[in-house]
Design an enzyme around this catalytic site. Structure first.
Site, PDB file in Angstrom:
ATOM      1  N   LYS A  15       6.010  13.796  12.797  1.00  0.00           N
ATOM      2  CA  LYS A  15       5.150  14.663  13.608  1.00  0.00           C
ATOM      3  C   LYS A  15       4.676  13.926  14.875  1.00  0.00           C
ATOM      4  CE  LYS A  15       2.266  15.402  10.147  1.00  0.00           C
ATOM      5  NZ  LYS A  15       2.930  14.569   9.109  1.00  0.00           N
ATOM      6  N   ARG A  90      -4.390  20.852   6.799  1.00  0.00           N
ATOM      7  CA  ARG A  90      -3.678  20.299   5.655  1.00  0.00           C
ATOM      8  C   ARG A  90      -4.064  20.985   4.348  1.00  0.00           C
ATOM      9  NH1 ARG A  90      -2.603  14.779   8.230  1.00  0.00           N
ATOM     10  NH2 ARG A  90      -1.446  13.627   6.681  1.00  0.00           N
ATOM     11  N   ARG A 124       7.097   1.854   9.176  1.00  0.00           N
ATOM     12  CA  ARG A 124       6.423   2.303  10.414  1.00  0.00           C
ATOM     13  C   ARG A 124       5.570   1.176  11.016  1.00  0.00           C
ATOM     14  NH1 ARG A 124       3.200   7.824  10.453  1.00  0.00           N
ATOM     15  NH2 ARG A 124       2.271   6.999   8.546  1.00  0.00           N
ATOM     16  N   ARG A 152      -0.100   0.157   9.585  1.00  0.00           N
ATOM     17  CA  ARG A 152      -1.300   0.819   9.064  1.00  0.00           C
ATOM     18  C   ARG A 152      -1.574   0.371   7.632  1.00  0.00           C
ATOM     19  NH1 ARG A 152      -0.476   7.083  10.344  1.00  0.00           N
ATOM     20  NH2 ARG A 152      -1.414   7.203   8.294  1.00  0.00           N
ATOM     21  N   ARG A 163      -0.166   9.692  -1.244  1.00  0.00           N
ATOM     22  CA  ARG A 163      -0.226  10.641  -0.115  1.00  0.00           C
ATOM     23  C   ARG A 163       0.768  11.776  -0.304  1.00  0.00           C
ATOM     24  NH1 ARG A 163       0.440   6.380   4.434  1.00  0.00           N
ATOM     25  NH2 ARG A 163       0.604   8.125   5.905  1.00  0.00           N
TER      26      ARG A 163
HETATM   27  P1  ADP Z   1       4.084  11.472  10.928  1.00  0.00           P
HETATM   28  O1  ADP Z   1       3.304  11.588  12.211  1.00  0.00           O
HETATM   29  O2  ADP Z   1       4.665  12.784  10.497  1.00  0.00           O
HETATM   30  O3  ADP Z   1       3.334  10.788   9.846  1.00  0.00           O
HETATM   31  P2  ADP Z   1       5.691   9.506  12.398  1.00  0.00           P
HETATM   32  O4  ADP Z   1       6.078  10.213  13.646  1.00  0.00           O
HETATM   33  O5  ADP Z   1       4.624   8.493  12.492  1.00  0.00           O
HETATM   34  O6  ADP Z   1       5.377  10.577  11.240  1.00  0.00           O
HETATM   35  O7  ADP Z   1       7.024   8.846  11.789  1.00  0.00           O
HETATM   36  C1  ADP Z   1       6.991   8.056  10.609  1.00  0.00           C
HETATM   37  C2  ADP Z   1       7.974   6.880  10.770  1.00  0.00           C
HETATM   38  O8  ADP Z   1       9.316   7.394  10.749  1.00  0.00           O
HETATM   39  C3  ADP Z   1       7.851   6.093  12.074  1.00  0.00           C
HETATM   40  O9  ADP Z   1       8.115   4.744  11.794  1.00  0.00           O
HETATM   41  C4  ADP Z   1       8.918   6.697  12.984  1.00  0.00           C
HETATM   42  O10 ADP Z   1       9.419   5.752  13.923  1.00  0.00           O
HETATM   43  C5  ADP Z   1       9.991   7.075  11.975  1.00  0.00           C
HETATM   44  N1  ADP Z   1      10.732   8.293  12.331  1.00  0.00           N
HETATM   45  C6  ADP Z   1      10.250   9.404  12.932  1.00  0.00           C
HETATM   46  N2  ADP Z   1      11.234  10.326  13.059  1.00  0.00           N
HETATM   47  C7  ADP Z   1      12.355   9.770  12.514  1.00  0.00           C
HETATM   48  C8  ADP Z   1      13.717  10.216  12.342  1.00  0.00           C
HETATM   49  N3  ADP Z   1      14.104  11.434  12.739  1.00  0.00           N
HETATM   50  N4  ADP Z   1      14.589   9.377  11.726  1.00  0.00           N
HETATM   51  C9  ADP Z   1      14.186   8.164  11.314  1.00  0.00           C
HETATM   52  N5  ADP Z   1      12.935   7.681  11.445  1.00  0.00           N
HETATM   53  C10 ADP Z   1      12.026   8.468  12.044  1.00  0.00           C
HETATM   54  P1  ADP Z   2       0.419  10.795   8.073  1.00  0.00           P
HETATM   55  O1  ADP Z   2       0.938  11.846   8.987  1.00  0.00           O
HETATM   56  O2  ADP Z   2       1.216   9.554   8.090  1.00  0.00           O
HETATM   57  O3  ADP Z   2       0.074  11.294   6.703  1.00  0.00           O
HETATM   58  P2  ADP Z   2      -2.160  10.912   9.429  1.00  0.00           P
HETATM   59  O4  ADP Z   2      -2.321   9.917  10.489  1.00  0.00           O
HETATM   60  O5  ADP Z   2      -1.938  12.331   9.819  1.00  0.00           O
HETATM   61  O6  ADP Z   2      -1.008  10.324   8.530  1.00  0.00           O
HETATM   62  O7  ADP Z   2      -3.408  10.903   8.432  1.00  0.00           O
HETATM   63  C1  ADP Z   2      -3.861   9.704   7.856  1.00  0.00           C
HETATM   64  C2  ADP Z   2      -4.903  10.020   6.789  1.00  0.00           C
HETATM   65  O8  ADP Z   2      -6.026  10.664   7.411  1.00  0.00           O
HETATM   66  C3  ADP Z   2      -4.448  10.979   5.702  1.00  0.00           C
HETATM   67  O9  ADP Z   2      -3.783  10.317   4.628  1.00  0.00           O
HETATM   68  C4  ADP Z   2      -5.787  11.595   5.268  1.00  0.00           C
HETATM   69  O10 ADP Z   2      -6.525  10.703   4.436  1.00  0.00           O
HETATM   70  C5  ADP Z   2      -6.542  11.696   6.595  1.00  0.00           C
HETATM   71  N1  ADP Z   2      -6.314  12.991   7.274  1.00  0.00           N
HETATM   72  C6  ADP Z   2      -5.697  13.212   8.460  1.00  0.00           C
HETATM   73  N2  ADP Z   2      -5.701  14.512   8.777  1.00  0.00           N
HETATM   74  C7  ADP Z   2      -6.346  15.151   7.752  1.00  0.00           C
HETATM   75  C8  ADP Z   2      -6.652  16.518   7.482  1.00  0.00           C
HETATM   76  N3  ADP Z   2      -6.313  17.506   8.324  1.00  0.00           N
HETATM   77  N4  ADP Z   2      -7.313  16.796   6.323  1.00  0.00           N
HETATM   78  C9  ADP Z   2      -7.682  15.831   5.467  1.00  0.00           C
HETATM   79  N5  ADP Z   2      -7.398  14.530   5.660  1.00  0.00           N
HETATM   80  C10 ADP Z   2      -6.749  14.178   6.794  1.00  0.00           C
END
Ligand code: ADP
Ligand code: ADP
Length: 208
Positions: A15, A90, A124, A152, A163
């Site tokens: 995302k 979420r 990541r 992180r 998660r």
């Molecule tokens: P989210 O915001 O949904 O948690 P991220 O954008 O932070 O996800 O991506 C999670 C990890 O996966 C990062 O290390 C990113 O570089 C990697 N990533 C994102 N998209 C892809 C993809 N299409 N293929 C492989 N790795 C990806």
């Molecule tokens: P990722 O996309 O890798 O799961 P985020 O950066 O979106 O991570 O979120 C990190 C953490 O922050 C989540 O695991 C949760 O604990 C909290 N969080 C983020 N957005 C929300 C939401 N909309 N509702 C509840 N918890 C949230």
């Protein structure tokens, strides 16, 4: 009327990685609740101290905290024509509350299998200076910045498993909720970053 877009998917689906592209295509600013919470944690604000416990345990932060955060954010001037939500809502309750304050035009759902999610999250890395997201294998950083990248605290295999469990229990049903409203567009998220970007661009070109 504010018309927003929701970027939906499991943790690590890509995302954050795709959000810049969507912001560029739609002109809507990215609003990431994860980034907002991490910001509060690093400032050690009351909200940050409360949220940290949940985040480190891989649990969702309570709806009330999240909804207040979003309400404040939507008062900012740049959100006047709607925003791109990343990682929000979420839960169905969050989505119901959101309906009261903004109109959700479309929900872009990135579909990625659990096995791939774990590999993505554990590898990541983030650049604390720019917020850019990298992956040690799938999207390696330029040599000159690799020394300053951070991992992180919640990006461990153990926490990811929790998660993912929270996602399946509390967030996935929200995808079905949006589908019933006819708002969900599912995108194959299991290709390269470029391929997923192309799928998104194609989908957005049809929503007008
Ligand atoms: P989210 O915001 O949904 O948690 P991220 O954008 O932070 O996800 O991506 C999670 C990890 O996966 C990062 O290390 C990113 O570089 C990697 N990533 C994102 N998209 C892809 C993809 N299409 N293929 C492989 N790795 C990806
Ligand atoms: P990722 O996309 O890798 O799961 P985020 O950066 O979106 O991570 O979120 C990190 C953490 O922050 C989540 O695991 C949760 O604990 C909290 N969080 C983020 N957005 C929300 C939401 N909309 N509702 C509840 N918890 C949230």
């Amino acid at each position: 009327m504010k018309e927003s877009i929701v970027l939906f998917g499991p943790p690590g689906a890509g995302k954050g990685t795709q959000a810049d592209l969507i912001s560029e295509l739609t002109g809507k600013p990215q609003v990431s609740t994860g980034d907002m919470l991490r910001n509060a944690v690093s400032k050690k604000s009351q909200l940050g101290i409360e949220a940290k416990k949940y985040m480190e345990a891989g649990l969702l932060v309570p709806d009330k905290i999240i909804i207040d955060l979003i309400k404040n954010r939507l008062d900012d001037e740049d959100s006047i024509t709607g925003v791109l939500f990343d990682g929000f809502p979420r839960t169905i309750h969050q989505a119901e509350e959101l309906e009261k304050i903004t109109q959700v035009k479309v929900v872009i759902s990135l579909v990625v299998p659990d096995e791939e999610i774990i590999e993505r999250i554990v590898g990541r890395r983030m650049d604390p200076e720019t917020g850019d997201i990298f992956h040690i294998t799938f999207n390696p950083p330029p040599e000159e910045i690799s020394h300053r990248l951070i991992q992180r605290k919640d990006d461990t295999k153990e926490t990811v498993i929790q998660r993912l469990a929270s996602y399946h229990e509390q967030t996935k049903p929200l995808g079905e909720w949006y589908e019933k409203l006819g708002k969900l567009i599912s995108i194959e998220g299991n290709g390269t970053i470029e391929e997923v970007g192309k799928n998104i661009t194609e989908a957005i070109s049809h929503i007008g």
